[in-house]
Design an enzyme around this catalytic site. Structure first.
Site, mmCIF file in Angstrom:
data_model
loop_
_atom_site.group_PDB
_atom_site.id
_atom_site.type_symbol
_atom_site.label_atom_id
_atom_site.label_comp_id
_atom_site.label_asym_id
_atom_site.label_seq_id
_atom_site.Cartn_x
_atom_site.Cartn_y
_atom_site.Cartn_z
ATOM 1 N N GLY A 284 32.265 16.068 -24.207
ATOM 2 C CA GLY A 284 31.579 15.433 -22.855
ATOM 3 C C GLY A 284 30.362 16.434 -22.718
ATOM 4 O O GLY A 284 29.202 16.286 -21.878
ATOM 5 N N ARG A 329 29.299 13.308 -29.191
ATOM 6 C CA ARG A 329 27.621 13.103 -28.841
ATOM 7 C C ARG A 329 27.706 14.593 -29.500
ATOM 8 O O ARG A 329 25.993 14.305 -29.110
ATOM 9 C CB ARG A 329 27.530 12.670 -27.462
ATOM 10 C CG ARG A 329 25.736 12.575 -26.747
ATOM 11 C CD ARG A 329 26.087 12.705 -25.562
ATOM 12 N NE ARG A 329 27.129 12.232 -25.178
ATOM 13 C CZ ARG A 329 27.023 10.911 -23.985
ATOM 14 N NH1 ARG A 329 25.542 10.326 -24.931
ATOM 15 N NH2 ARG A 329 27.528 10.099 -24.189
ATOM 16 N N ARG A 370 22.720 0.981 -24.825
ATOM 17 C CA ARG A 370 23.339 2.230 -23.608
ATOM 18 C C ARG A 370 22.055 1.845 -22.228
ATOM 19 O O ARG A 370 22.654 2.661 -20.764
ATOM 20 C CB ARG A 370 23.196 3.353 -23.786
ATOM 21 C CG ARG A 370 24.254 3.725 -25.201
ATOM 22 C CD ARG A 370 24.301 5.068 -25.592
ATOM 23 N NE ARG A 370 24.283 6.633 -24.172
ATOM 24 C CZ ARG A 370 24.365 7.055 -23.430
ATOM 25 N NH1 ARG A 370 22.000 7.267 -23.936
ATOM 26 N NH2 ARG A 370 23.740 7.932 -22.685
ATOM 27 N N CYS A 401 18.644 -12.539 -25.302
ATOM 28 C CA CYS A 401 18.207 -13.663 -24.441
ATOM 29 C C CYS A 401 18.328 -12.861 -23.131
ATOM 30 O O CYS A 401 19.220 -12.947 -22.265
ATOM 31 C CB CYS A 401 18.656 -14.633 -24.651
ATOM 32 S SG CYS A 401 17.726 -15.885 -23.644
ATOM 33 N N GLU A 402 18.147 -11.867 -22.764
ATOM 34 C CA GLU A 402 17.979 -11.308 -21.233
ATOM 35 C C GLU A 402 16.827 -9.822 -21.242
ATOM 36 O O GLU A 402 15.876 -9.600 -21.763
ATOM 37 C CB GLU A 402 19.612 -10.047 -22.191
ATOM 38 C CG GLU A 402 20.398 -10.438 -21.983
ATOM 39 C CD GLU A 402 21.186 -11.495 -20.649
ATOM 40 O OE1 GLU A 402 21.236 -10.673 -19.435
ATOM 41 O OE2 GLU A 402 22.463 -11.971 -20.836
#
Length: 473
Positions: A284, A329, A370, A401-402
């Protein structure tokens, strides 16, 4: 919860930038810390990565495309392995670093991180399959998951995975039955929910009580599962495991988690006479997505965790177990940028007379969800050329389409950005391709690696034929 306030404001002559975003002195400059090590702006103004121009990448591989710097990834992987091994060398003979494949996993990446000294953490049968195809030593692989199927567990046992992480009270019996059927002893760890509220987005905080992962420490469930595992001859308890969340900059949460894990570790020794040989502190570790992010250097993280582990074990009167961590990450995130081509550029007049320039690209939430999912912040730059135009506040949006199809919520781009330009968004190596979808039937982009002036495809672009092949009509 947003890391930075970047909401739309409707006042003033211009659309105001969020308080953390400053008008750049040079709109062509690359912000340090956000890009892979080999990324630079060439003499022609176009970005280069691994010695390859983005103009050549776009011409050969098309856009949108994830561009991954192989040497940068290898360097980060090796740095994690060395930092933790050095920090814990005098305490328990070193530490093991497991690359969290959920961040991004392909056969080549699994092979590269293994070559640089990392082990591999998987969460599903599919991730396990990639690691096995890459030739990762199964003894250096872990299987996680809050809802592992019997088939996944059995596959891990068949290949001799080094650790299966118990995540629920019914799993010891299930794993034991499958191990007994195969005539093997299953190495397991118990994932402990230590009750730490990590300082991150609620969807990626994973150690407070009210969520799906792990076994609660506070009500004795974790201790009960440890006792269950110890009384089953088919199971070998390797140790305790904790993971408090993702994109964490403050080490205080890890310190609290270590303190509580060590207490349980000592309690197991006192109650059962068993000194557990391992302890996993999870991952993390945060990376820089925006100019205000300040991630700790990995050597500092390792040194701090080693200091706390040593102090807590000394206080509890127990030997330091072999420590492991699971960064994902922090290893792959900064190695990659997404390359887009600009389509529509649309200045929008806002209430009160302000204006914002909407820059549409040939991707969006299908290749990077994200921003929509976590309110994540990203940066970007004009990649195909340099510009002398003054900067304007822009919002980079996708083709889906958002209304929430936003890639970069707020960024300064040259005022002459136009159709056909290339934009690059850094920091997209983690959880972008992994979370990618085929929304609106847009095929997923390729992953293209660059090194020493050569680009090659690691994961090919999907095609409409791929989409239709699954549709049986």
């Amino acid at each position: 919860m947003r890391a930075h306030e970047a909401g739309v404001m409707h006042a003033g002559a211009l659309a105001p930038a969020p308080h953390w975003l400053r008008t750049p002195d040079d709109v062509n400059a690359l912000l340090p810390g956000l890009w892979a090590r080999t990324v630079e702006r060439g003499a022609d103004g176009a970005l280069r990565a691994g010695g390859v121009s983005v103009l050549d990448i776009a011409a050969e591989h098309g856009t949108a495309a994830y561009v991954l710097d192989e040497l940068d990834l290898r360097t980060r992987a090796r740095a994690h392995a060395e930092a933790f091994d050095d920090a814990f060398d005098g305490l328990c003979g070193g530490a093991d670093v497991y690359y969290a494949g959920k961040a991004f996993l392909s056969v080549a990446v699994a092979r590269w991180v293994a070559e640089e000294g990392l082990r591999l953490d998987t969460t599903t049968g599919g991730e396990m399959a990639v690691g096995l195809r890459a030739g990762v030593d199964p003894a250096h692989m872990t299987l996680h998951g809050n809802n592992k199927s019997d088939a996944e567990i059995d596959r891990a046992l068949a290949h001799g995975l080094g650790r299966i992480v118990v995540d629920s009270a019914d799993e010891p019996a299930r794993i034991a039955a499958l191990a007994r059927a195969r005539g093997v002893r299953a190495p397991v760890m118990v994932r402990v929910n230590v009750g730490v509220e990590a300082h991150t987005h609620e969807f990626i905080a994973t150690a407070h009580e009210d969520q799906k992962f792990g076994l609660a420490l506070s009500d004795g469930v974790a201790a009960g599962v440890v006792a269950d595992v110890l009384q089953r001859p088919e199971l070998e308890l390797r140790g305790l495991h904790s993971h408090i969340g993702s994109q964490i900059f403050d080490p205080a949460g890890f310190e609290v988690a270590i303190r509580r894990l060590v207490r349980l570790h000592a309690d197991v020794l006192a109650r059962h006479g068993t000194a557990l040989p391992e302890m996993d502190l999870g991952g993390g570790f945060g990376i820089a997505y925006a100019s205000t992010d300040r991630p700790m250097p990995v050597a500092d993280i390792a040194a701090r965790l080693a200091e706390v582990v040593a102090a807590e074990c000394a206080s509890a009167g127990v030997d330091v177990p072999r420590i492991s961590v699971e960064p994902g990450r922090a290893v792959v995130g900064p190695t990659t940028f997404t390359l887009y081509e600009v389509g529509t550029v649309k200045p929008i007049r806002l209430d009160g007379g302000g204006e914002r320039t909407y820059v549409s690209v040939d991707g969006g939430m299908s290749d990077n969800v994200r921003t929509a999912l976590y309110d994540a912040d990203y940066s970007c730059t004009l990649a195909s050329r340099a510009s002398d135009a003054p900067p304007v506040l822009a919002r980079v949006v996708g083709k889906h389409c958002e209304s929430g199809d936003i890639v970069v919520r707020d960024e300064f781009l040259p005022g002459d950005v136009r159709r056909g330009d290339l934009l690059a968004v850094p920091g997209t190596g983690a959880y972008c391709r992994s979370l990618a979808s085929q929304y609106n039937h847009v095929p997923r982009p390729p992953v293209v690696s660059v090194r020493d002036g050569v680009s090659r495809v690691l994961v090919r672009r999907e095609t409409e034929e791929d989409l239709l092949a699954l549709d049986l009509g």
